[in-house]
Design a protein around this motif. Structure first.
Motif, mmCIF file in Angstrom:
data_model
loop_
_atom_site.group_PDB
_atom_site.id
_atom_site.type_symbol
_atom_site.label_atom_id
_atom_site.label_comp_id
_atom_site.label_asym_id
_atom_site.label_seq_id
_atom_site.Cartn_x
_atom_site.Cartn_y
_atom_site.Cartn_z
ATOM 1 N N UNK A 135 -7.448 7.785 5.613
ATOM 2 C CA UNK A 135 -8.241 8.754 4.851
ATOM 3 C C UNK A 135 -9.121 8.030 3.831
ATOM 4 N N UNK A 136 -8.575 7.001 3.176
ATOM 5 C CA UNK A 136 -9.346 6.227 2.205
ATOM 6 C C UNK A 136 -10.528 5.556 2.885
ATOM 7 N N UNK A 166 -5.769 4.211 -2.182
ATOM 8 C CA UNK A 166 -7.106 4.425 -2.731
ATOM 9 C C UNK A 166 -7.287 3.652 -4.033
ATOM 10 N N UNK A 167 -6.271 3.656 -4.893
ATOM 11 C CA UNK A 167 -6.361 2.909 -6.146
ATOM 12 C C UNK A 167 -6.489 1.405 -5.883
ATOM 13 N N UNK A 168 -5.785 0.919 -4.861
ATOM 14 C CA UNK A 168 -5.895 -0.486 -4.519
ATOM 15 C C UNK A 168 -7.240 -0.857 -3.922
ATOM 16 N N UNK A 169 -7.956 0.138 -3.394
ATOM 17 C CA UNK A 169 -9.234 -0.135 -2.734
ATOM 18 C C UNK A 169 -10.432 0.042 -3.649
ATOM 19 N N UNK A 170 -10.235 0.566 -4.854
ATOM 20 C CA UNK A 170 -11.374 0.851 -5.732
ATOM 21 C C UNK A 170 -12.122 -0.422 -6.113
ATOM 22 N N UNK A 206 -2.702 -12.606 -5.649
ATOM 23 C CA UNK A 206 -2.538 -12.245 -4.241
ATOM 24 C C UNK A 206 -3.332 -10.994 -3.869
ATOM 25 N N UNK A 207 -3.344 -10.001 -4.749
ATOM 26 C CA UNK A 207 -4.063 -8.769 -4.423
ATOM 27 C C UNK A 207 -5.556 -9.022 -4.233
ATOM 28 N N UNK A 208 -6.230 -9.740 -5.150
ATOM 29 C CA UNK A 208 -7.648 -10.048 -4.887
ATOM 30 C C UNK A 208 -7.870 -10.867 -3.613
ATOM 31 N N UNK A 209 -6.946 -11.781 -3.319
ATOM 32 C CA UNK A 209 -7.078 -12.545 -2.082
ATOM 33 C C UNK A 209 -7.029 -11.630 -0.865
ATOM 34 N N UNK A 210 -6.113 -10.668 -0.877
ATOM 35 C CA UNK A 210 -6.041 -9.691 0.216
ATOM 36 C C UNK A 210 -7.334 -8.886 0.295
ATOM 37 N N UNK A 211 -7.816 -8.426 -0.851
ATOM 38 C CA UNK A 211 -8.992 -7.562 -0.871
ATOM 39 C C UNK A 211 -10.244 -8.267 -0.363
ATOM 40 N N UNK A 212 -10.385 -9.548 -0.674
ATOM 41 C CA UNK A 212 -11.595 -10.270 -0.272
ATOM 42 C C UNK A 212 -11.483 -10.864 1.127
ATOM 43 N N UNK A 213 -10.309 -10.780 1.730
ATOM 44 C CA UNK A 213 -10.112 -11.332 3.077
ATOM 45 C C UNK A 213 -10.230 -10.270 4.157
ATOM 46 N N UNK A 214 -10.596 -9.063 3.761
ATOM 47 C CA UNK A 214 -10.617 -7.945 4.696
ATOM 48 C C UNK A 214 -11.975 -7.258 4.662
ATOM 49 N N UNK A 215 -12.461 -6.835 5.830
ATOM 50 C CA UNK A 215 -13.661 -6.017 5.896
ATOM 51 C C UNK A 215 -13.438 -4.739 5.097
ATOM 52 N N UNK A 216 -14.447 -4.336 4.305
ATOM 53 C CA UNK A 216 -14.277 -3.159 3.454
ATOM 54 C C UNK A 216 -13.967 -1.904 4.266
ATOM 55 N N UNK A 217 -14.358 -1.867 5.525
ATOM 56 C CA UNK A 217 -14.068 -0.695 6.360
ATOM 57 C C UNK A 217 -12.580 -0.511 6.596
#
Length: 408
Positions: free
Chosen positions: A67-68, A122-126, A331-342
């Motif tokens: 959904x996010x 959703x909060x983790x993806x903002x 670790x959280x920023x590393x996960x966020x930047x290693x993944x396509x935003x989609x």
């Protein structure tokens, strides 16, 4: 062209502060529910309330990530905060008239569980939607530091306020903080819309959820980072939450030592998070840093289990808190930047689901270990786990193309 904002933008700072306010209010809600449950429905009823919230959250988390990715995180977080505010406000008004029945508390708890299944990923993806990648470690450090500080303050303040004003006041405070947080998130909606990715392909909820799971498992970097985060959670939670109280009683330190050690761990994790907030922009070798930090964290955990001196245990617990705060903020920023935003919503839902499932498993396994071999064994095993994770992180970092250094 999308609008680029940085960590010092007032909308980001307001969002971080409002998130802390929301966490503070949640402590009021927890205490209010606990008071009602203990006084009117008993411990079994209280357990049912907690279970009723946990089950839908865990069951729907993966689909919440879908959904996010379909609709974007900002409006979903705002909607979740306003819905939560409405529920808490309703409970507060009802509490002024009568004591809420167990059936109503169970319904409210289930609604909160469903809401969090969407709101948590959703909060983790903002952050990846609204911030430049190089600002993500500082954002995560500030966010974790503020939220953990709010947890400590909220628990203390909630007990005092509810004791003086009653449970209705606790619900009203929770509703107000949810509303404040929702309003702050809406301030980012135009930025998030301008940076929105292509979104999830409309292939059905289950197929999209499975695509997210396949992405995490098939991508070596995402798989390594996810396993590292889950392994660290497993290695720390059992010894600290189960082993530490037993260790205090076994060593003859008493119940005051339990509070002192937990406080040191909490304060240490806050300090570690704020440390990343202050130096995050200057970090270049993030993967190497994570690998190195896990080794002293494991050593401190071993010292904690082996020492008979309370000051040494307090110092070790504070260092564990600092180092775990640093690693979590990286670790959280590393996960966020290693993944396509989609796919960022589904990635955050997988990580959240893993932590939610591993924490009770860690508590159970280490509880059995303590029962059989005593509390020292739990800390030694946890230390060995962190040592193995350090080696795993070092190896995975070397195999990754360019290392885990690409917050760009």
């Amino acid at each position: 062209m999308h609008e680029e904002i940085r960590i010092h933008d007032k909308r980001i700072l307001v969002r971080i502060c409002a998130s802390g306010i929301s966490v503070l209010g949640s402590q009021f809600f927890v205490i209010a529910i606990a008071v009602i449950a203990v006084q009117n429905v008993g411990p079994v009823g209280f357990s049912l309330i907690l279970i009723t919230r946990a089950i839908p959250r865990i069951a729907l988390l993966i689909f919440g990530g879908v959904v996010v990715d379909r609709f974007g995180p900002v409006r979903l977080v705002a909607a979740a905060e306003f819905l939560s505010a409405a529920i808490s406000l309703s409970l507060g008004l009802l509490s002024l008239i009568t004591v809420p029945k167990l059936s109503l508390l169970l319904l409210a708890s289930c609604c909160f569980g469903v809401i969090r299944a969407v709101a948590d990923p959703a909060e983790g993806a903002i952050a990846p939607y609204v911030l430049a990648n190089e600002d993500l470690p500082r954002y995560q450090g500030l966010l974790l530091g503020v939220q953990r500080s709010a947890t400590v303050v909220g628990a203390a303040a909630g007990g005092v306020v509810i004791a003086a004003g009653g449970v209705a006041v606790g619900f009203f405070v929770d509703a107000l903080t949810f509303a404040v947080s929702g309003g702050a998130v809406l301030g980012l909606r135009h930025v998030a819309a301008s940076k929105k990715g292509k979104g999830a392909d409309r292939a059905g909820l289950w197929k999209e959820a499975r695509a997210g799971l396949q992405l995490v498992w098939s991508n070596r970097l995402l798989r390594s980072l996810t396993l590292l985060a889950l392994g660290m959670e497993f290695s720390l939670q059992g010894p600290i939450m189960v082993g530490m109280p037993v260790l205090c009683m076994d060593r003859g330190w008493g119940t005051r030592a339990i509070g002192a050690l937990l406080s040191c761990y909490s304060v240490g994790s806050i300090m570690g998070s704020f440390a990343i907030a202050s130096v995050g922009k200057r970090l270049t070798k993030v993967g190497v840093a994570v690998s190195i930090i896990l080794l002293p964290a494991g050593s401190c955990l071993a010292v904690m289990g082996l020492t008979f001196a309370l000051p040494m245990a307090i110092a070790s617990m504070a260092l564990i808190g600092i180092l775990s705060g640093v690693v979590n903020s990286l670790l959280v920023p590393l996960l966020q930047t290693s993944c396509d935003r989609a796919y960022i919503g589904r990635l955050m839902s997988v990580a959240t689901l893993g932590v939610s499932g591993l924490t009770p498993l860690s508590l159970a396994i280490f509880g059995i270990l303590i029962e059989v071999n005593g509390p020292t064994s739990a800390f030694v095993c946890g230390a060995c786990g962190l040592g193995c994770l350090a080696l795993f992180a070092f190896s995975a970092n070397r195999q990754a193309s360019g290392g885990w250094n690409g917050l760009k």
